[in-house]
Design a protein around this motif. Sequence first.
Motif, short mmCIF file in Angstrom:
data_model
loop_
_atom_site.label_atom_id
_atom_site.label_comp_id
_atom_site.label_asym_id
_atom_site.label_seq_id
_atom_site.Cartn_x
_atom_site.Cartn_y
_atom_site.Cartn_z
N UNK A 145 0.88 -1.18 0.00
CA UNK A 145 0.00 0.00 0.00
C UNK A 145 0.91 1.22 0.00
N UNK A 146 0.72 2.11 -0.97
CA UNK A 146 1.66 3.22 -1.13
C UNK A 146 1.55 4.28 -0.04
N UNK A 147 0.32 4.63 0.37
CA UNK A 147 0.18 5.67 1.40
C UNK A 147 -1.16 5.51 2.12
N UNK A 148 -1.42 6.41 3.06
CA UNK A 148 -2.65 6.33 3.85
C UNK A 148 -3.90 6.61 3.02
N UNK A 149 -3.79 7.50 2.05
CA UNK A 149 -4.93 7.78 1.18
C UNK A 149 -5.32 6.57 0.37
N UNK A 150 -4.32 5.84 -0.11
CA UNK A 150 -4.60 4.61 -0.84
C UNK A 150 -5.27 3.59 0.06
N UNK A 151 -4.84 3.52 1.31
CA UNK A 151 -5.47 2.58 2.26
C UNK A 151 -6.94 2.93 2.47
N UNK A 152 -7.25 4.22 2.55
CA UNK A 152 -8.65 4.62 2.70
C UNK A 152 -9.45 4.28 1.45
N UNK A 153 -8.86 4.49 0.27
CA UNK A 153 -9.55 4.15 -0.98
C UNK A 153 -9.75 2.64 -1.06
N UNK A 154 -8.79 1.86 -0.59
CA UNK A 154 -8.94 0.40 -0.54
C UNK A 154 -10.09 0.02 0.38
N UNK A 155 -10.19 0.67 1.52
CA UNK A 155 -11.28 0.39 2.46
C UNK A 155 -12.64 0.68 1.82
N UNK A 156 -12.74 1.81 1.12
CA UNK A 156 -13.99 2.16 0.45
C UNK A 156 -14.30 1.15 -0.66
N UNK A 157 -13.28 0.79 -1.43
CA UNK A 157 -13.47 -0.16 -2.53
C UNK A 157 -13.90 -1.52 -2.02
N UNK A 158 -13.26 -2.01 -0.97
CA UNK A 158 -13.64 -3.30 -0.40
C UNK A 158 -15.08 -3.25 0.12
N UNK A 159 -15.46 -2.13 0.74
CA UNK A 159 -16.83 -2.00 1.23
C UNK A 159 -17.84 -2.02 0.08
N UNK A 160 -17.54 -1.30 -0.99
CA UNK A 160 -18.44 -1.28 -2.14
C UNK A 160 -18.52 -2.65 -2.82
N UNK A 161 -17.38 -3.32 -2.95
CA UNK A 161 -17.38 -4.66 -3.55
C UNK A 161 -18.15 -5.65 -2.68
N UNK A 162 -18.03 -5.50 -1.36
CA UNK A 162 -18.79 -6.38 -0.46
C UNK A 162 -20.29 -6.16 -0.57
N UNK A 163 -20.68 -4.93 -0.87
CA UNK A 163 -22.11 -4.63 -0.99
C UNK A 163 -22.68 -5.07 -2.33
N UNK A 164 -21.95 -4.82 -3.42
CA UNK A 164 -22.51 -5.03 -4.75
C UNK A 164 -22.07 -6.33 -5.43
#
Length: 118
Positions: free
Chosen positions: A26-45
């Motif tokens: 993971x390159x930085x903290x912003x990327x980690x937050x985007x990963x968290x959002x992406x995983x949440x969206x993938x888990x939902x849809x």
Amino acid sequence: MKFLLKLLLTALAVIVLSSILPGITVTNYGTAFIVAVTISLLNVFVKPLLIFFTLPVTIVTLGLFLLVINAVIILLAGKLVSGFVISGFFTALIFSVLLSVFRSFLFSLIKEEKNKHL
């Protein structure tokens, strides 16, 4: 507010796990937050569709195939988010299991704080 806190805790778990596991970058903290959002969206849809289409295999394996589905979700997040690199399927499988454990622990701390105020 609680959803944002859960996303931040998931991002924290992603950063911790990327420093522990040797196949995750993971390159930085912003990327980690985007990963968290992406995983949440993938888990939902996406996850419900994968569960539906693989229901016979999931039943035969007594639910253990859900671990594979979680690893596929992590691999999809790795393909969608630049700056989040996963070296392979086995690494994604270990990452998904550990992420679930970390999230369960961190989310239980949120519940305990809520009960203290009542």
